[in-house]
Design a protein around this motif. Sequence first.
Motif, PDB file in Angstrom:
ATOM      1  N   ALA A 318       1.080  -1.097  -0.017  1.00 47.26           N
ATOM      2  CA  ALA A 318       0.136  -0.057   0.142  1.00 47.26           C
ATOM      3  C   ALA A 318       0.819   1.166   0.084  1.00 47.26           C
ATOM      4  N   ASP A 319       0.249   2.505  -0.248  1.00 49.85           N
ATOM      5  CA  ASP A 319       1.174   3.702  -0.265  1.00 49.85           C
ATOM      6  C   ASP A 319       0.250   4.752  -0.040  1.00 49.85           C
ATOM      7  N   ILE A 320       0.076   5.000   1.422  1.00 45.86           N
ATOM      8  CA  ILE A 320      -1.071   5.887   2.058  1.00 45.86           C
ATOM      9  C   ILE A 320      -0.645   7.056   2.751  1.00 45.86           C
ATOM     10  N   SER A 403      -0.481  11.002  -9.397  1.00 42.30           N
ATOM     11  CA  SER A 403      -0.914   9.560  -9.449  1.00 42.30           C
ATOM     12  C   SER A 403       0.114   8.767  -9.700  1.00 42.30           C
ATOM     13  N   HIS A 404       0.509   7.711  -9.388  1.00 42.34           N
ATOM     14  CA  HIS A 404       1.465   6.723  -9.907  1.00 42.34           C
ATOM     15  C   HIS A 404       0.736   5.207  -9.568  1.00 42.34           C
ATOM     16  N   HIS A 405       1.032   4.232 -10.543  1.00 49.24           N
ATOM     17  CA  HIS A 405       0.721   2.861 -10.476  1.00 49.24           C
ATOM     18  C   HIS A 405       1.232   2.405  -9.265  1.00 49.24           C
ATOM     19  N   VAL A 410       6.300   0.389  -5.231  1.00 44.52           N
ATOM     20  CA  VAL A 410       5.199   1.403  -4.644  1.00 44.52           C
ATOM     21  C   VAL A 410       5.139   2.267  -5.996  1.00 44.52           C
ATOM     22  N   HIS A 411       6.217   2.401  -6.785  1.00 42.77           N
ATOM     23  CA  HIS A 411       6.094   3.143  -8.067  1.00 42.77           C
ATOM     24  C   HIS A 411       6.020   2.084  -9.098  1.00 42.77           C
ATOM     25  N   ASP A 412       4.968   1.470  -9.281  1.00 44.46           N
ATOM     26  CA  ASP A 412       4.886   0.146 -10.136  1.00 44.46           C
ATOM     27  C   ASP A 412       4.783   0.376 -11.713  1.00 44.46           C
ATOM     28  N   PHE A 432      -3.932   2.505  -8.713  1.00 40.83           N
ATOM     29  CA  PHE A 432      -2.921   3.597  -8.511  1.00 40.83           C
ATOM     30  C   PHE A 432      -3.360   4.609  -7.179  1.00 40.83           C
ATOM     31  N   THR A 433      -2.279   5.631  -7.080  1.00 34.70           N
ATOM     32  CA  THR A 433      -2.879   6.403  -5.889  1.00 34.70           C
ATOM     33  C   THR A 433      -3.328   7.568  -6.733  1.00 34.70           C
ATOM     34  N   ILE A 434      -4.084   8.264  -5.434  1.00 40.20           N
ATOM     35  CA  ILE A 434      -4.358   9.859  -5.928  1.00 40.20           C
ATOM     36  C   ILE A 434      -3.754  10.411  -4.424  1.00 40.20           C
ATOM     37  N   GLU A 435      -2.885  11.359  -5.031  1.00 38.54           N
ATOM     38  CA  GLU A 435      -2.119  11.976  -3.741  1.00 38.54           C
ATOM     39  C   GLU A 435      -1.956  13.314  -4.105  1.00 38.54           C
ATOM     40  N   PRO A 436      -2.934  14.413  -4.057  1.00 39.36           N
ATOM     41  CA  PRO A 436      -2.659  15.767  -4.131  1.00 39.36           C
ATOM     42  C   PRO A 436      -2.003  16.221  -2.884  1.00 39.36           C
ATOM     43  N   ILE A 458      -2.758  14.068   1.090  1.00 37.49           N
ATOM     44  CA  ILE A 458      -3.741  13.167   1.397  1.00 37.49           C
ATOM     45  C   ILE A 458      -3.591  11.934   0.230  1.00 37.49           C
ATOM     46  N   GLU A 459      -3.151  10.995   0.595  1.00 36.60           N
ATOM     47  CA  GLU A 459      -3.025   9.895  -0.585  1.00 36.60           C
ATOM     48  C   GLU A 459      -3.745   8.798  -0.251  1.00 36.60           C
ATOM     49  N   ASP A 460      -4.726   8.075  -1.279  1.00 38.07           N
ATOM     50  CA  ASP A 460      -5.417   6.813  -1.150  1.00 38.07           C
ATOM     51  C   ASP A 460      -5.057   6.031  -2.363  1.00 38.07           C
TER      52      ASP A 460
END
Length: 494
Positions: A318-320, A403-405, A410-412, A432-436, A458-460
């Motif tokens: 995960a990457d949160i 975003s990244h996959h 983690v950076h897939d 992927f992430t959404i992390e603005p 905030i990263e989901d």
Amino acid sequence: MAESEAPRATENRSTTPVSSTFKQYISEHWAERADALPQPREQAPFAAARRAAISALHPGKRLIIPAGAAKTRSNDTDYAYRAHSAFAHLTGWGSDSVAGSVLVLEPTPDGHDATLYFREAAGRDSDEFYANPEIGEFWTGPRPSLAHVAADLGLATRELGALGAVIEAVDADTVILRDGDRDLTDQVDGRRLLAADTESLETDADAELARNLSELRLVKDAYEIRQMRLAVAATKQGFDDVIADLGEITAHPRGERLVEGTFNRRARAEGNTVGYDTIAASGPHACILHWTRNDGPVAAGDLILVDAGIELDSLYTADITRTLPVGGTFTEVQRRVYEAVREAADAAFAIVRPGIRFRQIHETAMAVIARRTAEWGLLPVSAEESLDPAQQYHRRYMVHGTSHHLGIDVHDCAQARRELYLEGELEAGMVFTIEPGLYFQPDDLTVPEEYRGIGVRIEDNILVTESGAENLSIAIPRTADEVEAWLARNGRAG
Ligand code: GLY
Ligand code: MN
Ligand code: MN
């Protein structure tokens, strides 16, 4: 006995007895080992399908995919072993991989035969088990047998020593994943130069293999999606632990280290480790995107940005990120910044569905960031003007992508082509992430003083579904109100 030559530590401080009496004595009187063969692991059929996919892309080529050797940390100590992600993906072998293993896909008239070469358990007829601190059973634990791994992964296995014959057979139609194992790549390159009778090597086919292996991971299969859910659930526990420990954390002069320690303890207990170094960034440290030194205090008036992810035994991570008001409540300006970032994240999430382009997620988040920073009077131009690719003033406050996959790395999918990544269309099964974020550096003279030193991200972790998207990390509180309530439940004053 293992055929491959095993590594040896330096001899200058060895106290291993050398007498033949000792050697004889330690080699005897060991009970027979029952090696009950396991059922194939859950991932085995998925890994087989991935091998079939890569086979179809490289007909007639011998494909060599090394797991890689252990990496030296210093002198004779290594980092914890981590197999190459492409190797893990194609074999299903995760944290229990044996260092130095190699997957070979040998071409056949209708595809490829896959064989996994690894250094199997050494017998009592060798001195490895007691005299080799690097890989000996008494030193680092037992290794599995060839039969055990064959059953476990559903793959043909051979002793690593037999890889020599594969290297001998290397020809111009052999392709290797170059960054898997530099030494092995050098050997393969040497053979290929000989085979082609030339001094300059053509490595385009190697690059194509690396790219295809990366692109193969863009859409996750059902096993991978299950793993991502588990990784996120374990990561939620880690964040809960951090919040429960905030009292102790604020009392310590290196509170950020305690945040890291608390999260990493959960990671080790629930999975394999963390998928990347935990970022515990309190106060102005939150403006440093990859703050991993984590040696600062965590003070009651601060926001603390925690960016952390648990990597499971399967190596999926995960990457949160959550940004928390340490004292329990956001100040007015902290809340204003926080909610603007959340608005950007929500706007980006709202457009996710199959068929849109990956870059639209970032563009949507940036429209909110530009609008809010313009509204607060931080930009020298309007939001619309700032969004013009030739201007981009708002990016001063968020220099990273949105975003990244995400997956085994983690950076897939990092070698995937731009037209399939940033310019690619979303497909169901992508994760992927959404992390603005918004980061106002403590010395930024373009912002009023009250903003300086505030950093929020905030990263989901997002799964694309057939009809839209699912936020896999939605159960980790993320609105300002939810975050305050989460802290209040843990005794932080509201
Ligand atoms: N944790 C690194 C990142 O968010 O990409
Ligand atoms: Mn990330
Ligand atoms: Mn992150």
